[in-house]
Scaffold this active site. Structure first.
Site, mmCIF file in Angstrom:
data_model
loop_
_atom_site.group_PDB
_atom_site.id
_atom_site.type_symbol
_atom_site.label_atom_id
_atom_site.label_comp_id
_atom_site.label_asym_id
_atom_site.label_seq_id
_atom_site.Cartn_x
_atom_site.Cartn_y
_atom_site.Cartn_z
ATOM 1 N N CYS A 85 0.679 -1.071 0.045
ATOM 2 C CA CYS A 85 0.185 0.005 -0.055
ATOM 3 C C CYS A 85 0.861 1.159 -0.038
ATOM 4 O O CYS A 85 1.385 1.507 -0.984
ATOM 5 C CB CYS A 85 -1.128 0.066 1.361
ATOM 6 S SG CYS A 85 -2.502 1.115 0.883
ATOM 7 N N HIS A 202 -3.286 -5.739 1.112
ATOM 8 C CA HIS A 202 -2.681 -6.064 2.407
ATOM 9 C C HIS A 202 -2.816 -7.172 2.623
ATOM 10 O O HIS A 202 -3.676 -8.030 3.412
ATOM 11 C CB HIS A 202 -3.409 -5.238 3.472
ATOM 12 C CG HIS A 202 -3.249 -3.680 3.487
ATOM 13 N ND1 HIS A 202 -2.488 -3.080 4.213
ATOM 14 C CD2 HIS A 202 -3.928 -2.898 2.800
ATOM 15 C CE1 HIS A 202 -2.335 -1.745 4.106
ATOM 16 N NE2 HIS A 202 -3.348 -1.657 3.107
ATOM 17 N N GLU A 204 -0.932 -8.672 5.102
ATOM 18 C CA GLU A 204 -0.924 -8.768 6.536
ATOM 19 C C GLU A 204 -2.278 -8.660 7.223
ATOM 20 O O GLU A 204 -2.263 -9.190 8.301
ATOM 21 C CB GLU A 204 0.129 -7.843 7.012
ATOM 22 C CG GLU A 204 -0.459 -6.318 7.229
ATOM 23 C CD GLU A 204 -0.541 -5.339 5.805
ATOM 24 O OE1 GLU A 204 -1.056 -4.266 5.821
ATOM 25 O OE2 GLU A 204 -0.480 -6.245 4.709
#
Length: 245
Positions: A85, A202, A204
């Protein structure tokens, strides 16, 4: 395997990255933006957030942080770097990846789940992924609209440096599956050596089934599998077929 998670003023996804990495067994540490030391065997992670408040362009100030000198040297030596990002935006601003991230075509901040298809099998980040199985993970950005000139886009295609594309659940790269207007549905790109990845979604935030899914772990496990196959070291191939430096 170890990872260095870089923290700029305004970074807020570093804890998520640390948690996701440790979930798959990657020992991680934070690296403050004023530090200048990256270990040669570390995976460098530039997390999401609003580095320096994004007061100019996203990532435009972070590119001048002292730590970026170390990140650049690390990448030039073949070390692995992933920008997620805002981290992707920083890498583009620093000239470590081609293209630019522009305002979403909707002119709205988009926070939603998307599906991704691995479009390249030649990098450590994607070599363990199945292109026939779309990955589901969230996005959260206002400037994720990937742009590059036609010549650069053709080079990325030719050198298999488009890492991910936005697709629907069945794997079709449709306009409806594209959340921000990115050219050719591009969600992530690779450097010429394949050792630097920038992506807008994302991974994560997709590390636990309890919280909606763990597809993001596939990227970290791809890195672990490549390292296990090599026995030691975490660098990419010194020269990937079809890649030009």
């Amino acid at each position: 395997m170890r990872a260095a998670v870089v923290v700029f003023p305004g970074t807020w996804s570093d804890r998520d990255c640390l948690h996701a990495l440790e979930t798959v067994g990657i020992e991680s540490r934070r690296v403050w933006h004023r530090e200048r030391q990256i270990e040669s065997d570390e995976l460098v992670v530039l997390p999401g957030g609003f580095s320096y408040g994004d007061y100019l362009r996203c990532g435009a100030i972070a590119r001048f942080s002292p730590v970026m000198e170390a990140v650049r040297r690390h990448a030039e030596a073949g070390g692995l770097v992933i920008g997620i990002c805002n981290g992707f935006q920083v890498l583009c601003e620093a000239g470590m990846l081609p293209g630019a991230l522009m305002r979403n075509d909707s002119l709205r901040f988009r926070c939603q789940e998307v599906h991704l298809q691995a479009a390249s099998a030649g990098s450590p980040f994607t070599s363990g992924l199945d292109p026939a199985r779309p990955l589901r993970m969230p996005i959260s950005h206002g400037e994720g609209n990937y742009y590059a000139d036609p010549e650069t886009l053709e080079r990325l295609e030719r050198e298999e440096r488009i890492a991910f594309r936005y697709v629907d659940a069945s794997g079709r790269a449709t306009a409806r599956a594209n959340p921000n207007g990115s050219l050719r549905n591009i969600a992530g790109v690779l450097s010429a050596g394949g050792n630097v990845l920038g992506m807008m979604p994302h991974p994560e935030r997709a590390c636990e089934t309890l919280l909606g899914g763990d597809d993001g772990n596939a990227i970290w496990r791809s890195l672990l599998a490549r390292r296990a196959a090599r026995g030691s070291g975490l660098t990419a191939d010194p020269a990937r077929p079809g890649a030009s430096r």
